[in-house]
Structure formats: structure tokens, C-alpha cells
Enzyme design. Structure first.
Site, PDB file in Angstrom:
ATOM      1  N   THR A  73       0.789  -1.233   0.000  1.00 11.81           N
ATOM      2  CA  THR A  73       0.000   0.000   0.000  1.00 11.81           C
ATOM      3  C   THR A  73       0.824   1.289   0.000  1.00 11.81           C
ATOM      4  O   THR A  73       0.653   2.144  -0.867  1.00 11.81           O
ATOM      5  CB  THR A  73      -0.932   0.002   1.223  1.00 11.81           C
ATOM      6  OG1 THR A  73      -1.829  -1.101   1.066  1.00 11.81           O
ATOM      7  CG2 THR A  73      -1.731   1.294   1.330  1.00 11.81           C
TER       8      THR A  73
HETATM    9  P1  AMP Z   1      -1.866  -2.942   3.621  1.00 13.38           P
HETATM   10  O1  AMP Z   1      -1.301  -3.451   4.915  1.00 13.38           O
HETATM   11  O2  AMP Z   1      -0.785  -2.788   2.594  1.00 13.38           O
HETATM   12  O3  AMP Z   1      -3.002  -3.775   3.165  1.00 13.38           O
HETATM   13  O4  AMP Z   1      -2.414  -1.470   3.927  1.00 13.38           O
HETATM   14  C1  AMP Z   1      -3.774  -1.112   3.872  1.00 13.38           C
HETATM   15  C2  AMP Z   1      -4.149  -0.318   5.071  1.00 13.38           C
HETATM   16  O5  AMP Z   1      -3.429   0.906   5.103  1.00 13.38           O
HETATM   17  C3  AMP Z   1      -5.594   0.147   5.089  1.00 13.38           C
HETATM   18  O6  AMP Z   1      -6.451  -0.810   5.630  1.00 13.38           O
HETATM   19  C4  AMP Z   1      -5.547   1.402   5.950  1.00 13.38           C
HETATM   20  O7  AMP Z   1      -5.976   1.130   7.255  1.00 13.38           O
HETATM   21  C5  AMP Z   1      -4.086   1.786   5.984  1.00 13.38           C
HETATM   22  N1  AMP Z   1      -3.910   3.149   5.532  1.00 13.38           N
HETATM   23  C6  AMP Z   1      -4.251   3.661   4.341  1.00 13.38           C
HETATM   24  N2  AMP Z   1      -3.963   4.974   4.252  1.00 13.38           N
HETATM   25  C7  AMP Z   1      -3.410   5.317   5.422  1.00 13.38           C
HETATM   26  C8  AMP Z   1      -2.886   6.533   5.945  1.00 13.38           C
HETATM   27  N3  AMP Z   1      -2.885   7.648   5.226  1.00 13.38           N
HETATM   28  N4  AMP Z   1      -2.383   6.504   7.196  1.00 13.38           N
HETATM   29  C9  AMP Z   1      -2.377   5.364   7.916  1.00 13.38           C
HETATM   30  N5  AMP Z   1      -2.848   4.181   7.476  1.00 13.38           N
HETATM   31  C10 AMP Z   1      -3.372   4.153   6.247  1.00 13.38           C
HETATM   32 ZN    ZN Z   2      -3.190  -1.368  -0.461  1.00 16.25          ZN
HETATM   33 ZN    ZN Z   3      -3.859  -4.576   1.788  1.00 19.35          ZN
END
Ligand code: AMP
Ligand code: ZN
Ligand code: ZN
Length: 416
Positions: A73
Site C-alpha cells: 500500500t
Molecule cells: P496494507 O497493509 O498494505 O493492506 O495497507 C492497507 C491499510 O493501510 C488500510 O487498511 C488502511 O488502514 C491503511 N492506511 C491507508 N492509508 C493510510 C494513511 N494515510 N495513514 C495510515 N494508514 C493508512
Molecule cells: Zn493497499
Molecule cells: Zn492490503
């Protein structure tokens, strides 16, 4: 006759009236809205459950976009807005350390500017050029970019550039609230109305992780976000606000199961390494004096996993030169997961972070609006090409040190 002359004169007066006398609706410049639907795999668009997104795709362009490696992400959201791959944009994983900042760890809530300053996001470029921006969430958008962290006499950040309007990330803010916040910004008087907006949704990624990409509950999340996109489009129409909408995802989603786990403690003695982020890939740093022993354990054939010294990671992944990347790096076969040890509990679901060429990692891309020709589906392109597209739309010069370019969109973006 008199009446006819008056009518004709009246018509002429309307046609010739200055812009200020026309209804407010007509005076609005198009806004650029960059929407991210986290974890929206490219082929979700073919499931027949997304009428709003499908309509946008049909009226403009769409593609299965290649994320940057690693397909996580934060690295990919930063690649989308900086035009640089994670190796060059500094956000090399969702969690990592930096030899230049011993004892500190980057996490998804780190907003000290030094983590982010290896690449400039488009909202900073735009703000510096006098273009007002607003972010309804985006990784890095709450950072005072280019600012300095001061720790004495107390911790504070000085200087830096943020979007004119931004929000601290809060997963509890519903998609409807996020859409309405964007519409409210666009309802403002022209002087304080943004011309570049970001909007971020996490629900499709969350459902994909919990239930897997093929579960009906993931389809329900996809359909829900599609309705929110429909509400955004309807709200813009109501406002008379023309918009160039660019809807992207950061990566796709692959099915995983605890039965497809590679336990690292069976590959190398845990005393030999410190494990960073693990899952679809693993980042490992040798413990003092154990470099050779760790190399011997890792740098050989493994089932469902390949390991390299960082400098030997295949060139096509464009990853391995950044000092923040750990000395050893292992990548699992898509659908497999690397973990410290065998999981105690059985589980299934979805994840991402794999080889960015894996079809399961392909990400949504749709663009539609007054500046886009209707061209249907494009060939796949890299997500570092999105920032150059945004620069074209905002009439900003192209960066000289970007990793992508606007070639996929030439002859598609209309010249105004
Ligand atoms: P991943 O672990 O790669 O699946 O990341 C996805 C998660 O990133 C989402 O579920 C959000 O909770 C988190 N996320 C997205 N944008 C932000 C942000 N700007 N600040 C903190 N956490 C975030
Ligand atoms: Zn993502
Ligand atoms: Zn994810």
C-alpha cells in the site's frame, strides 16, 4: 417586428455577455480528482457488479495497471503521486528501518518528514505552482513535506508543505463521509476551491484480506464502493463541477492460506537474522558476525521462495539500491507467505506484496472527464506513469528525474 428585434438583441446579449454574467455552473474549471480504491484488483472491473466504474471506463480509458514492486500500500500510493518506484521514492515497504536514523522505524502512521523526503508528491508540486490541493486521505498527505523534525525543547515539525486542505487518516470515516467531504470542498467559492483532490477508500482491500479476492463479501465491498463512486459522479453533476476523474488501485489481491506458508525458522537459524516486514516477501538483516552463515542458508534453492542479496534482486523489479532495503530479501511465489515460524492457527484470506508482474497484483486504472478522449481499454502500463499524467492535466512541467512518463496517454489527453 419590434418584439423580434428585442428578442434577437436579447439573444445576442446572452451570447456576448462576459463570463461573470453567466450562471456559476459554466464558470467552473475542471477539477482533477485522483481516487484510490485500495486493493481493487484490475479484473474486479469485469465482474459485472460495478455499474458506476464501468460507465466511467466506457466513457474514457481503462487498463490493468502494473503496480511498482513491492505491491504494498504505502510504496505504491507514494509511487502514484511521485512518479518514482519505491527504490527511488524512499517508501520501500509498509514497515522498515533506515541506517541514517538508528533506532527509528517507519510504520504506516509515521509522519516525520525525513521518511518521505526522497520524492516530492504531486500536491506539493501543485501547491508550489499556486494550484490549490485537498486530500481526503492518501498515504503521506498529512506530512509537512520538506519540513524539519525538531526534538528540542520538544518534538515538533517546522516548515514544509501540506495540501491546503488535508485530513488525518481515520479508517472509521465512512466512504460516504469521504465523498461528501470532497463535494463540500468543491462547493466552496472559487478562491478556496481545490483544483487537485485525492480521495481514498480502504474497504475493498480490507475485505480482500479477510475473505479473499473471490468471496461474495469482497464482491459486496466492491459493489458498495462502486455506489460511492456513483454518488461522487452524481454530486459533481449536481454542482455543475466538471471533473477529470482518475480512479486507481495500489495493487491487486491474491488468495492465501496458512497451508501455503514458508516458515523461516526452518530455513535459517533465527539467531542469524533480524526479520523486518514478512509475508509475501521477507526483509532480513544478518545479526553481527553472521552474514556468511545467513547467506549460506538463504542463497540456495527453496520451494516457493527465492532469496537474494539486495544488490542481486532481478533488475525488472527495480528494487535494491535504497539504503533502507535490508541486506537480504526473499520473495514468495504468489499465493504463498513467508513467516517467522509456522502459524499456530489455520487461516485463509488474501494478501499482496508479490512480484508486480503477477496478474493477481494488477491494479485498477480508469480515467474519464472533459480532458480524456474515449479510447476504451489501453495496454498495461506502470503506475509511475500516473504522476506524469497528473502533471499534464494540471499543466505542470514534467519532472526530469521520474521513473515513468506520459507516453501511455499521448493522443488521449486533449490539448486545451
Ligand atoms: P496494507 O497493509 O498494505 O493492506 O495497507 C492497507 C491499510 O493501510 C488500510 O487498511 C488502511 O488502514 C491503511 N492506511 C491507508 N492509508 C493510510 C494513511 N494515510 N495513514 C495510515 N494508514 C493508512
Ligand atoms: Zn493497499
Ligand atoms: Zn492490503
Amino acid at each position: 417586428m419590434k418584439r423580434l428585434v428585442a428578442l434577437l438583441l436579447g439573444t445576442f446579449a446572452v451570447l456576448a455577455s462576459p463570463a461573470s454574467a453567466r450562471p456559476a455552473k459554466d464558470r467552473r474549471d475542471p477539477v482533477v480528482i485522483l481516487v484510490s480504491i485500495d486493493g481493487f484488483r484490475a479484473d474486479y472491473l469485469d465482474r459485472g457488479i460495478t455499474p458506476s466504474l464501468s460507465k466511467l471506463a466506457a466513457s474514457g480509458i481503462s487498463a490493468a495497471m502494473r503496480p511498482s514492486f513491492p505491491s504494498k500500500t504505502f510504496p505504491n500510493h507514494w509511487a502514484l503521486v511521485t512518479g518514482k518506484v519505491p527504490d527511488h521514492n524512499g517508501i520501500i515497504a509498509n514497515s522498515f528501518e533506515d541506517p541514517a536514523h538508528p533506532g527509528q522505524k517507519f510504520t504506516m502512521s509515521s509522519d516525520e518528514p525525513y521518511w518521505w523526503d526522497e520524492a516530492e508528491p504531486i500536491w506539493v508540486t501543485a501547491e508550489k505552482a499556486g494550484i490549490r490541493t485537498a486530500t481526503m486521505f492518501w498515504p503521506g498527505s498529512n506530512v509537512a513535506w520538506g519540513g524539519t523534525l525538531v526534538t528540542e525543547p520538544w518534538k515538533q515539525i517546522t516548515g514544509g508543505t501540506r495540501p491546503s486542505d488535508w485530513q488525518q487518516f481515520n479508517q472509521a470515516a465512512s466512504p460516504v463521509q469521504r465523498v461528501n467531504a470532497v463535494l463540500d470542498w468543491l462547493r466552496r467559492p472559487a478562491a478556496i476551491r481545490p483544483r487537485l483532490v485525492t480521495l481514498y477508500f480502504d474497504d475493498v482491500d480490507t475485505a480482500g484480506h479477510r475473505f479473499g479476492p473471490d468471496d461474495p463479501r469482497t464482491n459486496a465491498a466492491i459493489a458498495e464502493i462502486d455506489r460511492d463512486i456513483g454518488a461522487l459522479v452524481a454530486g459533481l453533476r449536481e454542482l455543475g463541477q466538471r471533473a477529470n476523474l482518475i480512479v486507481v488501485a495500489d495493487h491487486g489481491m491474491a488468495s492465501v492460506s496458512s497451508e501455503r506458508t514458508i516458515p523461516l525458522d526452518a530455513v535459517a537459524d533465527p539467531a542469524l537474522y533480524k526479520l523486518g516486514e514478512a509475508g509475501p516477501f521477507a526483509a532480513l538483516a544478518p545479526t553481527p558476525g553472521n552474514e556468511a552463515a545467513l547467506a549460506a542458508a538463504l542463497l540456495k534453492a527453496h520451494d516457493h521462495m527465492q532469496c537474494w542479496r539486495k544488490q542481486d534482486i532481478p533488475a525488472r523489479l527495480r528494487y535494491g539500491t535504497n539504503p533502507r532495503i535490508a541486506p537480504f530479501f526473499c520473495l514468495a511465489e504468489t499465493g504463498w507467505q513467508i513467516s517467522a515460524k509456522l502459524p499456530a492457527k489455520a487461516s485463509t484470506g488474501g494478501t499482496h506484496g508479490y512480484d508486480n508482474a503477477a496478474p493477481e497484483m494488477a491494479a485498477l486504472f480508469i480515467a474519464s472527464g472533459p480532458d480524456f478522449a474515449k479510447r476504451g481499454k489501453l495496454a498495461p502500463f506502470d503506475n509511475v506513469d500516473v504522476a506524469p499524467l497528473l502533471r499534464d492535466l494540471l499543466k505542470l512541467p514534467q519532472a526530469s528525474d521520474g521513473d515513468g512518463n506520459d507516453a501511455p496517454f499521448r493522443n488521449i489527453v486533449k490539448q486545451r
